[in-house]
Design an enzyme around this catalytic site. Structure first.
Site, PDB file in Angstrom:
ATOM      1  N   HIS A  96       0.819  -1.218   0.000  1.00 23.42           N
ATOM      2  CA  HIS A  96       0.000   0.000   0.000  1.00 23.42           C
ATOM      3  C   HIS A  96       0.851   1.267   0.000  1.00 23.42           C
ATOM      4  O   HIS A  96       0.349   2.345  -0.320  1.00 23.42           O
ATOM      5  CB  HIS A  96      -0.996  -0.009   1.161  1.00 23.42           C
ATOM      6  CG  HIS A  96      -0.416   0.316   2.509  1.00 23.42           C
ATOM      7  ND1 HIS A  96      -0.120  -0.647   3.447  1.00 23.42           N
ATOM      8  CD2 HIS A  96      -0.093   1.500   3.093  1.00 23.42           C
ATOM      9  CE1 HIS A  96       0.353  -0.080   4.533  1.00 23.42           C
ATOM     10  NE2 HIS A  96       0.377   1.231   4.345  1.00 23.42           N
ATOM     11  N   ASP A 126       0.048  -7.734   1.679  1.00 26.63           N
ATOM     12  CA  ASP A 126       0.428  -6.323   1.627  1.00 26.63           C
ATOM     13  C   ASP A 126       1.942  -6.151   1.697  1.00 26.63           C
ATOM     14  O   ASP A 126       2.455  -5.401   2.534  1.00 26.63           O
ATOM     15  CB  ASP A 126      -0.251  -5.538   2.751  1.00 26.63           C
ATOM     16  CG  ASP A 126      -0.133  -4.022   2.547  1.00 26.63           C
ATOM     17  OD1 ASP A 126       0.245  -3.610   1.439  1.00 26.63           O
ATOM     18  OD2 ASP A 126      -0.413  -3.275   3.505  1.00 26.63           O
ATOM     19  N   GLY A 200       3.332   6.569   8.119  1.00 22.04           N
ATOM     20  CA  GLY A 200       4.684   6.705   7.604  1.00 22.04           C
ATOM     21  C   GLY A 200       5.593   5.575   8.046  1.00 22.04           C
ATOM     22  O   GLY A 200       6.645   5.353   7.467  1.00 22.04           O
ATOM     23  N   ASN A 201       5.198   4.854   9.121  1.00 24.42           N
ATOM     24  CA  ASN A 201       5.956   3.676   9.551  1.00 24.42           C
ATOM     25  C   ASN A 201       5.670   2.458   8.682  1.00 24.42           C
ATOM     26  O   ASN A 201       6.384   1.456   8.766  1.00 24.42           O
ATOM     27  CB  ASN A 201       5.633   3.321  11.006  1.00 24.42           C
ATOM     28  CG  ASN A 201       6.462   4.093  12.017  1.00 24.42           C
ATOM     29  OD1 ASN A 201       5.967   5.016  12.638  1.00 24.42           O
ATOM     30  ND2 ASN A 201       7.724   3.714  12.164  1.00 24.42           N
ATOM     31  N   SER A 202       4.610   2.527   7.884  1.00 31.45           N
ATOM     32  CA  SER A 202       4.224   1.365   7.083  1.00 31.45           C
ATOM     33  C   SER A 202       5.383   0.877   6.223  1.00 31.45           C
ATOM     34  O   SER A 202       6.017   1.654   5.510  1.00 31.45           O
ATOM     35  CB  SER A 202       3.043   1.714   6.167  1.00 31.45           C
ATOM     36  OG  SER A 202       1.874   1.902   6.908  1.00 31.45           O
ATOM     37  N   ILE A 257      -5.667 -26.361  -2.318  1.00 32.75           N
ATOM     38  CA  ILE A 257      -6.123 -27.764  -2.381  1.00 32.75           C
ATOM     39  C   ILE A 257      -7.586 -27.886  -2.806  1.00 32.75           C
ATOM     40  O   ILE A 257      -8.026 -28.987  -3.127  1.00 32.75           O
ATOM     41  CB  ILE A 257      -5.906 -28.494  -1.036  1.00 32.75           C
ATOM     42  CG1 ILE A 257      -6.677 -27.816   0.101  1.00 32.75           C
ATOM     43  CG2 ILE A 257      -4.411 -28.569  -0.719  1.00 32.75           C
ATOM     44  CD1 ILE A 257      -6.630 -28.589   1.411  1.00 32.75           C
ATOM     45  N   GLY A 258      -8.357 -26.794  -2.801  1.00 33.51           N
ATOM     46  CA  GLY A 258      -9.721 -26.853  -3.301  1.00 33.51           C
ATOM     47  C   GLY A 258     -10.733 -27.415  -2.331  1.00 33.51           C
ATOM     48  O   GLY A 258     -11.388 -28.421  -2.627  1.00 33.51           O
ATOM     49  N   VAL A 259     -10.868 -26.776  -1.174  1.00 33.10           N
ATOM     50  CA  VAL A 259     -11.898 -27.171  -0.217  1.00 33.10           C
ATOM     51  C   VAL A 259     -12.622 -25.929   0.285  1.00 33.10           C
ATOM     52  O   VAL A 259     -12.063 -24.831   0.300  1.00 33.10           O
ATOM     53  CB  VAL A 259     -11.316 -27.933   1.001  1.00 33.10           C
ATOM     54  CG1 VAL A 259     -10.778 -29.283   0.584  1.00 33.10           C
ATOM     55  CG2 VAL A 259     -10.244 -27.119   1.714  1.00 33.10           C
ATOM     56  N   ILE A 261     -14.244 -24.691   3.763  1.00 31.72           N
ATOM     57  CA  ILE A 261     -14.091 -25.111   5.156  1.00 31.72           C
ATOM     58  C   ILE A 261     -14.915 -24.239   6.091  1.00 31.72           C
ATOM     59  O   ILE A 261     -15.358 -23.148   5.722  1.00 31.72           O
ATOM     60  CB  ILE A 261     -12.613 -25.068   5.590  1.00 31.72           C
ATOM     61  CG1 ILE A 261     -12.028 -23.665   5.381  1.00 31.72           C
ATOM     62  CG2 ILE A 261     -11.797 -26.117   4.849  1.00 31.72           C
ATOM     63  CD1 ILE A 261     -10.610 -23.500   5.879  1.00 31.72           C
TER      64      ILE A 261
END
Length: 471
Positions: A96, A126, A200-202, A257-259, A261
Site C-alpha cells: 500500500h 500487503d 509513515g511507519n508502514s 487444495i480446493g476445499v 471449510i
C-alpha cells in the site's frame, strides 16, 4: 526488596543503542509520486492536532476554494518506510506504500536518494519488493530476517521508520499479542506491538533485540491517526516465503487444495466425537481439485497438514498457502471418529480467486408448506417433491430432505437454517426422507449423544455443517 527487584525486571532493556547503530542505515524512507486527474472537492488532508503543517494546509485549501477548482492534472506524493535485505539493492516495504505510484524513490540515512523499480507485489499480505542500483563502489547496509515463531508475548522489540515524514525514528515496546486477525486479508496472523507506530511507519522493520527483522509494520488501530499503542506487523516467517517468490518469479505462487471449510464449534466437535474443537471442517470439495483427488470428503475434519497442526479453520489456509506447489503432502483427517492419513499433491492458487473458502449463512428463502410434513429439532421438513423443488428453485441434481419452515427462537433458527435448505446428511449418513432423520436421531440418543451434525445444502448446492441439540 522484592518490590525493587520487580521494578528492575520490568523496566526494559538498559539501552538499544548498540543494536540500533548496527541496523539504522539499512532502514530507508520510501517516497512515491503519481499524476492524478483533476477532481472537484479535494478534501483537506487529515493531520495530527497541533501539527506544524495544520495551519498551512488549512490556509492553502481555503484559497483553493475561493479561487475555484484547478483543472490541471496534479502530482501527489506519499511517504512510507522500507528496509534493505540484500546489499545488491533489494528493499522490502508494504504494497500500500507504493500502490499506483508512477515513481518510487528510496531515501537513505546518509542523504542519498535512489530510484526504485518494482520487482513484485503481494496484495493479500500487503508486501512489495523493490530494487535499487547502488552507486558505483558503494555497498548498501542490509539486515536479515529472524524467526518470528520464537517470539513470546512480552518480548522486547523496536520499530524504525519514517513517521509523519520525520525521517529515521526508533521506538521500543513489547510483543503484545500473536496471531492477530484484523480482517485485512485471508492470511491474517499479525504480531501486535505497543511500540509506537504511526503513519509513515508502514513497510518499516520490527526488530528483536538481536537486530533481526521479525516483522514488517503494516497497520495501526487509532481513532486520531496517531499511535495509541496498538500496531500490527506481518511476521517474518509469513513474509519470507512470499519475498522469496517475488524475488524469483516476480509474483506469488501459493498452494491450494480446493476445499470449502468452516469452524469446528463445540457442538460440532461433540457430534463428531472430537475431544475438543480443533481442525478445519470440510464443507465441500472442488471437483477434480487436489483435495478431491487425494480422497478428502465433505465432513472430514483436517487436523494436520504436511506435518503442521491445524489448530482451527483460520490456520489451514495459511499453512496451505505456504506449502510449495506440486509438493506431495500427508493430510490427517478425522472421519467418522477415526483418524486417517491421506496423500495429495498441492495445486497452485489462482491469485484472482479466493483462498480455501469459508461457508456463509444462506439467504432467507420464501416459506411454503407442503401437504405432508414432519416436525423435529425446531424444523418442519418434508420429502423433496417436484413441486417443492420448483418452488424453492432447487437444482435438479440435489437430493435430501427439504426444510419448509423454521421455528423462531430455536437453535435451528440461531444457526441460520431457512426454508428451502436441504438436510443432506445426519452424522455423515445420507437422508432422503424425514423418517431417515428420525431414525438417525433416535440412534444418536441411544448412544448418549447430545447433538446431531447436519450437512445442509442451499438451493445452489453450496453445503455447510451445523450441529443441533437433540436432548
Amino acid at each position: 526488596m522484592p518490590v525493587a527487584g520487580h521494578a528492575a525486571s520490568t523496566k526494559g532493556p538498559d539501552t538499544v543503542a548498540d543494536t540500533a547503530e548496527r541496523v539504522m542505515d539499512a532502514v530507508v524512507n520510501i517516497s512515491t509520486s503519481q499524476t492524478v486527474a483533476p477532481s472537484r472537492g479535494v478534501p483537506t488532508p487529515e493531520l495530527p492536532p497541533g501539527s506544524p503543517f495544520e495551519e498551512f494546509f488549512e490556509e492553502f485549501f481555503k484559497r483553493r476554494q475561493q479561487q475555484g477548482e484547478d483543472q490541471t492534472p496534479r502530482r501527489v506524493s506519499s511517504l512510507g518506510s522500507g528496509f534493505v535485505i540484500d546489499p545488491s539493492g533489494l528493499i522490502v516495504t508494504n504494497n500500500h506504500v507504493i500502490a499506483d505510484a508512477d515513481e518510487i524513490y528510496a531515501n537513505f540515512a546518509d542523504g542519498s536518494k535512489l530510484k526504485a523499480e518494482l520487482v513484485g507485489r503481494d496484495t493479500k499480505i500487503d508486501l512489495a519488493l523493490l530494487k535499487v542500483t547502488p552507486e558505483p563502489g558503494k555497498t548498501l547496509k542490509s539486515v536479515k530476517f529472524g524467526d518470528s515463531d520464537s517470539l513470546r508475548v512480552g518480548d522486547w522489540v523496536m520499530a524504525i521508520g519514517n513517521p509523519f515524514g520525520l525521517g529515521g525514528t526508533l521506538t521500543v515496546g513489547v510483543i503484545s499479542a500473536r496471531n492477530r486477525d484484523i480482517n485485512s486479508g485471508p492470511y491474517d496472523n499479525f504480531l501486535q506491538t505497543d511500540a509506537a507506530i504511526n503513519r509513515g511507519n508502514s513497510g518499516g522493520p520490527l526488530f528483536n533485540m538481536d537486530g533481526d527483522v521479525i516483522g514488517i509494520n503494516t497497520a495501526i488501530i487509532s481513532p486520531s491517526g496517531g499511535s495509541i499503542g496498538i500496531g500490527f506487523a506481518v511476521p517474518s516467517n509469513t513474509a519470507t516465503p512470499v519475498i522469496a517468490q517475488l524475488k524469483e518469479f516476480g509474483e506469488t505462487r501459493r498452494g491450494w487444495i480446493g476445499v470449502r471449510i468452516q469452524q469446528v464449534t463445540p457442538d460440532i466437535a461433540e457430534s463428531l466425537s472430537l475431544d475438543k474443537p480443533h481442525g478445519a471442517l470440510v464443507g465441500s470439495v472442488t471437483d477434480d481439485g487436489p483435495a478431491a483427488k487425494g480422497g478428502i470428503k465433505a465432513g472430514d475434519v483436517i487436523v494436520a497438514f504436511d506435518g503442521h497442526e491445524v489448530k482451527d479453520m483460520r490456520s489451514l489456509p495459511i499453512i496451505v498457502a505456504d506449502t510449495p506447489v506440486d509438493k506431495e503432502v500427508d493430510v490427517v483427517v478425522v472421519r467418522r471418529g477415526k483418524e486417517e492419513t491421506l496423500k495429495l499433491v498441492v495445486g497452485r492458487l489462482d491469485e484472482g480467486d479466493d483462498t480455501e473458502a469459508t461457508d456463509e449463512t444462506p439467504k432467507e428463502q420464501p416459506d411454503t408448506t407442503p401437504a405432508e410434513t414432519t416436525k423435529m429439532l425446531g424444523l418442519e421438513v418434508s420429502e423433496l417433491t417436484p413441486e417443492l423443488r420448483t418452488k424453492f428453485k432447487i437444482k435438479d441434481e440435489l437430493k435430501g430432505v427439504v426444510i419448509v419452515s423454521v421455528e423462531p427462537n430455536t437453535p435451528a433458527a440461531d444457526r441460520g437454517l431457512v426454508a428451502g435448505n436441504l438436510i443432506v446428511e445426519v452424522n455423515q449418513e445420507a437422508t432422503e426422507t424425514p423418517e431417515d432423520i428420525s431414525k438417525r436421531i433416535a440412534e444418536l440418543k441411544a448412544d448418549g449423544r447430545r447433538s446431531a451434525l447436519l450437512m445442509i445444502s442451499d438451493a445452489e448446492g453450496q453445503v455447510r455443517f451445523t450441529a443441533l441439540p437433540i436432548d
